[in-house]
Design a protein around this motif. Sequence first.
Motif, mmCIF file in Angstrom:
data_model
loop_
_atom_site.group_PDB
_atom_site.id
_atom_site.type_symbol
_atom_site.label_atom_id
_atom_site.label_comp_id
_atom_site.label_asym_id
_atom_site.label_seq_id
_atom_site.Cartn_x
_atom_site.Cartn_y
_atom_site.Cartn_z
ATOM 1 N N GLY A 124 0.780 -1.222 0.000
ATOM 2 C CA GLY A 124 0.000 0.000 0.000
ATOM 3 C C GLY A 124 0.817 1.278 0.000
ATOM 4 N N HIS A 125 2.129 1.173 0.151
ATOM 5 C CA HIS A 125 2.972 2.382 0.146
ATOM 6 C C HIS A 125 2.996 2.980 -1.262
ATOM 7 N N THR A 126 2.852 4.290 -1.330
ATOM 8 C CA THR A 126 2.777 4.942 -2.641
ATOM 9 C C THR A 126 4.080 4.849 -3.421
ATOM 10 N N GLN A 127 5.217 4.657 -2.730
ATOM 11 C CA GLN A 127 6.523 4.613 -3.384
ATOM 12 C C GLN A 127 7.118 3.204 -3.385
ATOM 13 N N GLN A 128 6.263 2.178 -3.302
ATOM 14 C CA GLN A 128 6.791 0.816 -3.221
ATOM 15 C C GLN A 128 7.561 0.431 -4.479
ATOM 16 N N GLY A 129 7.093 0.867 -5.644
ATOM 17 C CA GLY A 129 7.805 0.546 -6.879
ATOM 18 C C GLY A 129 9.199 1.134 -6.905
ATOM 19 N N GLY A 146 17.584 6.610 3.282
ATOM 20 C CA GLY A 146 16.797 7.834 3.279
ATOM 21 C C GLY A 146 15.480 7.703 2.540
ATOM 22 N N PHE A 147 14.961 6.480 2.407
ATOM 23 C CA PHE A 147 13.733 6.258 1.649
ATOM 24 C C PHE A 147 12.580 7.081 2.226
ATOM 25 N N ASP A 148 12.465 7.097 3.521
ATOM 26 C CA ASP A 148 11.437 7.924 4.171
ATOM 27 C C ASP A 148 11.996 9.333 4.319
ATOM 28 N N HIS A 149 12.178 10.031 3.213
ATOM 29 C CA HIS A 149 12.940 11.275 3.178
ATOM 30 C C HIS A 149 12.233 12.440 3.843
ATOM 31 N N LEU A 150 10.969 12.293 4.188
ATOM 32 C CA LEU A 150 10.258 13.381 4.869
ATOM 33 C C LEU A 150 10.650 13.477 6.342
ATOM 34 N N ARG A 151 11.283 12.442 6.865
ATOM 35 C CA ARG A 151 11.714 12.443 8.263
ATOM 36 C C ARG A 151 13.158 12.913 8.361
ATOM 37 N N SER A 198 15.766 10.179 9.067
ATOM 38 C CA SER A 198 16.131 9.355 7.912
ATOM 39 C C SER A 198 17.138 10.074 7.029
ATOM 40 N N ARG A 199 16.907 11.361 6.810
ATOM 41 C CA ARG A 199 17.842 12.116 5.964
ATOM 42 C C ARG A 199 19.211 12.199 6.619
ATOM 43 N N ARG A 200 19.244 12.424 7.922
ATOM 44 C CA ARG A 200 20.537 12.502 8.621
ATOM 45 C C ARG A 200 21.273 11.159 8.548
ATOM 46 N N SER A 201 20.564 10.067 8.775
ATOM 47 C CA SER A 201 21.203 8.746 8.748
ATOM 48 C C SER A 201 21.733 8.417 7.366
ATOM 49 N N ALA A 202 20.957 8.768 6.330
ATOM 50 C CA ALA A 202 21.407 8.502 4.962
ATOM 51 C C ALA A 202 22.657 9.308 4.646
ATOM 52 N N LEU A 203 22.662 10.583 5.035
ATOM 53 C CA LEU A 203 23.837 11.423 4.792
ATOM 54 C C LEU A 203 25.045 10.893 5.561
ATOM 55 N N GLN A 204 24.829 10.471 6.789
ATOM 56 C CA GLN A 204 25.930 9.953 7.604
ATOM 57 C C GLN A 204 26.537 8.706 6.980
ATOM 58 N N ALA A 205 25.689 7.798 6.531
ATOM 59 C CA ALA A 205 26.195 6.576 5.901
ATOM 60 C C ALA A 205 26.948 6.902 4.624
ATOM 61 N N LEU A 206 26.435 7.839 3.842
ATOM 62 C CA LEU A 206 27.084 8.194 2.581
ATOM 63 C C LEU A 206 28.436 8.847 2.817
ATOM 64 N N VAL A 207 28.514 9.751 3.793
ATOM 65 C CA VAL A 207 29.776 10.450 4.060
ATOM 66 C C VAL A 207 30.831 9.466 4.561
ATOM 67 N N ALA A 267 21.467 3.804 10.806
ATOM 68 C CA ALA A 267 20.826 3.425 9.546
ATOM 69 C C ALA A 267 19.561 2.611 9.766
ATOM 70 N N MET A 268 19.249 2.258 11.014
ATOM 71 C CA MET A 268 18.008 1.547 11.302
ATOM 72 C C MET A 268 16.781 2.421 11.100
ATOM 73 N N GLU A 269 16.997 3.703 10.770
ATOM 74 C CA GLU A 269 15.875 4.559 10.392
ATOM 75 C C GLU A 269 15.268 4.093 9.077
ATOM 76 N N ALA A 270 15.973 3.265 8.356
ATOM 77 C CA ALA A 270 15.468 2.742 7.085
ATOM 78 C C ALA A 270 14.357 1.738 7.343
ATOM 79 N N PRO A 271 13.506 1.475 6.336
ATOM 80 C CA PRO A 271 12.498 0.416 6.491
ATOM 81 C C PRO A 271 13.157 -0.920 6.810
ATOM 82 N N THR A 272 12.432 -1.783 7.497
ATOM 83 C CA THR A 272 13.000 -3.055 7.960
ATOM 84 C C THR A 272 13.560 -3.920 6.833
ATOM 85 N N PRO A 273 12.964 -3.989 5.632
ATOM 86 C CA PRO A 273 13.601 -4.781 4.567
ATOM 87 C C PRO A 273 15.032 -4.329 4.277
#
Length: 790
Positions: free
Chosen positions: A108-113, A154-159, A162-171, A239-245
């Motif tokens: 049901g997630h709008t961005q599942q694809g 950072g999939f849930d980019h509105l939070r 999530s954005r901080r964790s994604a940036l941290q992992a990338l850096v 990085a656990m801010e990411a979805p469980t999959p």
Amino acid sequence: MPLSGNEATVWALLLPFAAAALGPVLTHRLKHNAAWILAVFPAFIFIHFLSYVPMVAAGQTFTVSYEWIPTFGITFSFYIDGLSTLFALLVSGIGTLVVLYAGGYLKGHTQQGIFFTYLLLFMGAMLGVVTADNMITLFVYWELTSITSFLLIGFDHLRTASRRSALQALVVTGAGGMALLAGFLLVYLASGTWQMSELLTNPDVLRSSSLYLPIFILICLGAFTKSAQFPFHFWLPNAMEAPTPVSAYLHSATMVKAGVYLLMRMQPVMGGTEIWMTVLPFFGGLTLVIGTYLGLRQTDLKLILAYTTVASLGLLVMLTGSSSPHAIQGAVLYLFAHSLFKGGLFMAAGTVDHEAGTRDIRKLGGLRHAMPITFSATVLAALSMAGLPPLFGFVAKEVLYDGLWHAHSGGIFWAFTGVVGNSMMFALAAIVAIKPFLGPKVETPKHAHEGPLMLYAGPVVLSVAGLIAGLFVASTGEWLVNPMTSAIAGHSVTKELHLIPAHINAALFLSLLTIALGSTLFYFSDQLRSFVDRTLKIIGWGPDKGFDQFINATVRLSAFVTRTVQTGDMVMYMRAAFIALIFTLYTPMIITGSWPSLSQFELVTLTEAGIIAVALVGLYAVLTAKNRVTAMVSLGISGFSVAVIYLLFGAPDLSFTQFMVETLSVVILALVMTRLNLQPSDSRSVASKLLDSSLATLTGLGFALTLMSVTQQPFDASLSEFFTAFSRTIAHGRNIVNVILVDFRGFDTIGEISVVMVTGLCVLALIRVRPVSSKNNEETTTQIKQEAKS
């Protein structure tokens, strides 16, 4: 004897990218059920690599290579042996289950694809990492895992989290990737090859090289950042801010093991040295203890599992660093076991959160009746994590303890370090299996019930696989473990594995000690949580906080540099550009002493002298002009004089171009200057004019000297002869100059056209500038200052 030409492997490695392109399309039509079709792609890859197992177990290796950058000896190549085969099986096998799990979890997630696209792109990148033979190919895939993991975390980019964790992992992982690239370049300088398979045929080439130490440091930086070794461990739990999959796939079975894979791959050519057997066990053991210690304070199921993942990666690095064949075999067993039980536990934790509405163990209890399948899978996986029979994790703990105990250097110390870390891991495994499911039923935010097939298929398959691998450990060792151990050790290893220890030894004693200590820690887990919290509060600062301080300092530094350099003063910009030109022109001549000889030049003819005189008159007119329009028109006199000189020396095309450029320049400058609100004359001070004239004179003289020096060198006509010979036959053009511009230097010409276009747009913007009232100007200035402060 390596076999070659296995092109089917390349097509298999490209399948995830094809599936990624289909993800959004299938999801749009089939919704979450698209996962069933998308899972076929990694399942096929799993079957393909499974077909390699008998041959790899027999000692065969496979290579496939395509030319990429032949000038530098860089190929797009892959190498299949015991190490890459097991990793590829884990990536594709667990990837199949995670794709199905994502179908149910994000239903049901709008961005599942889009999520499927990101996940499958990562899968393709990770498969490339573990199978790449060429180091540059490996690096490209390595960086692609960092980019795709950034998108997934950072999939849930509105939070914000999530954005901080994604940036941290990338850096963190991106910086390690740059270090890794530098290390690979040094490996090439030391060995003369980009191919991993060729390095393995000459294992002493790096150990005997004077570049071994910098190579070791750079390789470790790349591996430590990717596999979250202390002090880079902080990014993985965040990085656990990411979805469980994502957590179940990237941060337990695949991406975080890329660093471990790299160390295992380099072990035959870099292992066995004093620094290797000291640094790797030290940081690995430290990461093991810190990871499990920090895990004791967590109440979130995913965070508990995240910190045990950090600890497990430390254990793998410690085992790899020992360079002992038995310890390496223990590392292989534990890596295999960890991928199975940790992937299953993450999926089970996500299912609990999905169906009960929380992951907090303080708000869970008694779920065994509401979620019996998830409970059974969790118990099996937790038993393997705790190292209890008959699960595969038990065999791994026995072998790794035996390997550490008999290691060449400091074995007993590292063995007891393993006991300390594994005891805390035992307690955490018990917490994950017991707290949410046993005890009295606790009211949860959602009515808890068993999830759909897509959610429990993964935990069940992985936990049962851990049980089967343990029960049939002899076959598992023969077909999977021994080939991978041989690839890491650099020689054949054929140790037979048994579920039941043949006799009482140190490893069995250490296992019993681990169980006793772990049970005690679990009993006092609530008190330990408070104790760990207090100690961390006393310490205060940590690498995670240090990362924020580093980013903030970088932002402030960049703002300071921008304010200092980008002042908005065009005069200063021009002076800086001319000063840079002066240093560029004069430095080579000063250092090398390659000043031109004035005696080699002939006197100019009367005609040439007249044209030069006209040019000088134009220059004088520019310098003495009373207003800007006169100066601009006078500037064209010098340009036209140069065009005539080109014509006299037999360059009509160049002369025509010069005439056109000068005409357009004068016209455009006149139009622009008349539209801008500028003072009609130059109001600079005498000192400013002297400075600018000195810079201009030095720059012009520098160009003249450089051209004189170049023209005095022997003329190399090879390029001219090439253009003359091939302009007609290759580019089908008679005008050599046009052919050079359009065909041979086509990209340069496109670049020049782009520059002219951008310049024109900037000129248009300047022409359209309108005066701003003082009131609006003050409001704009105030707004900018407020934004800068914020």
